[in-house]
Write a protein that holds these residues in place. Sequence first.
Motif, PDB file in Angstrom:
ATOM      1  N   MET A  68       0.830  -1.216   0.000  1.00  0.00           N
ATOM      2  CA  MET A  68       0.000   0.000   0.000  1.00  0.00           C
ATOM      3  C   MET A  68       0.865   1.267   0.000  1.00  0.00           C
ATOM      4  N   LYS A  72       4.573   4.398  -1.935  1.00  0.00           N
ATOM      5  CA  LYS A  72       4.705   5.805  -2.351  1.00  0.00           C
ATOM      6  C   LYS A  72       6.178   6.227  -2.317  1.00  0.00           C
ATOM      7  N   ASN A 120      -1.977  10.910  -0.220  1.00  0.00           N
ATOM      8  CA  ASN A 120      -2.567  10.439  -1.473  1.00  0.00           C
ATOM      9  C   ASN A 120      -2.499  11.455  -2.612  1.00  0.00           C
ATOM     10  N   ASN A 171     -10.457   9.568  -2.626  1.00  0.00           N
ATOM     11  CA  ASN A 171      -9.431   9.619  -3.669  1.00  0.00           C
ATOM     12  C   ASN A 171      -9.994  10.238  -4.946  1.00  0.00           C
ATOM     13  N   TYR A 194      -2.078   4.774  -9.664  1.00  0.00           N
ATOM     14  CA  TYR A 194      -1.926   4.878  -8.204  1.00  0.00           C
ATOM     15  C   TYR A 194      -2.440   3.615  -7.513  1.00  0.00           C
ATOM     16  N   CYS A 198      -0.267   0.862  -5.221  1.00  0.00           N
ATOM     17  CA  CYS A 198      -0.602   0.470  -3.840  1.00  0.00           C
ATOM     18  C   CYS A 198      -0.685  -1.054  -3.699  1.00  0.00           C
ATOM     19  N   TYR A 238       2.158  10.450   8.081  1.00  0.00           N
ATOM     20  CA  TYR A 238       1.051  11.408   8.013  1.00  0.00           C
ATOM     21  C   TYR A 238       1.145  12.441   9.128  1.00  0.00           C
ATOM     22  N   VAL A 256      -1.755   1.361   4.762  1.00  0.00           N
ATOM     23  CA  VAL A 256      -2.994   0.879   5.391  1.00  0.00           C
ATOM     24  C   VAL A 256      -3.112  -0.644   5.474  1.00  0.00           C
TER      25      VAL A 256
END
Length: 299
Positions: A68, A72, A120, A171, A194, A198, A238, A256
């Motif tokens: 997930m 990134k 995101n 999203n 995207y 993930c 985050y 996640v």
Amino acid sequence: MTKPLNSIPQEQLNEWVEQAKQKAHLGKLPKYIPLLGQADPNEFIFSIQTFDNYHFSNGNLSKTFSFMSVNKVFLLLYLLNQLGNKFILQRVGAEASDYPFNSLSQLQLDQGFPRNPMINSGAITLAGLLGEYTLDGCEYLLMWLNHYSGSQLFLDEDMLESVRSLPNPKNQALVDELFKRGAIKNPENALDTYQKICCLSGNITDLANIGLMIIQCSKIQDKTRQIVQEIMLNCGLYEDSKTFASKTGFPSKSGVSGAMLSIVPQQGIIACYSPPLDEKGNSVAGVFLIEKIAEFLNG
Ligand code: GLN
């Protein structure tokens, strides 16, 4: 002076793992991706790997899971490497977010300029670039990671189907806003890329091996690896990034699925997987274990 990772007694690590598993009961499985909601909340897997080949792992090492949002980091690493630091940093920022990882308010507050690539909006913007500049963006990223890390990552089609089965309005709202502001040119392609990113998956050793690329891949410039580590340190968890960074000093990233990756500077990698999450979306047991390790090494 940070102590070496291999100085942690193995009984100590095993004890923290038991405590981490207890803590995991405080977390919850996410519901908005149905397959993630069916994960085993008692599963706990982790691996430590250093440059000088010290390894320690615990749990089911053959179990595969989707990384997930941890991916990134690798989307960023790949694009910085392919398209250049300047080009990418003109499109996403490097500041921690004040709002949740999928917040539209954050993006609006920042006038459509994603605050960082670990949330995101930033990752969707980069996924858009990947789709724009390469034929099948996700496929290239996957091949590049496997080639340079020796991992066997794969696109988990079942997870992708699960992600697609319950369209995520948050999203979608980010995609609409990014398109409106000109940050992405092809909204469907950006979101699709995207989602695939993930769902790139592997086992805990694969996660640790791609993690090592952030510190020691000779194909990637030092400056690029440094940028990625700084962004992970400032933005990887985050809204909890600053607290976690000040407690540990480790550039980290969570996802996640309960996947988590931390870099122990000058030493190596800690990769963890434990699905129950805290309210910010970080693995409860992963955060606990990494904080314990940091306390020991920095103490
Ligand atoms: N695919 C997930 C989402 O977009 C990943 C987010 C995450 O891991 N934090 O919501």
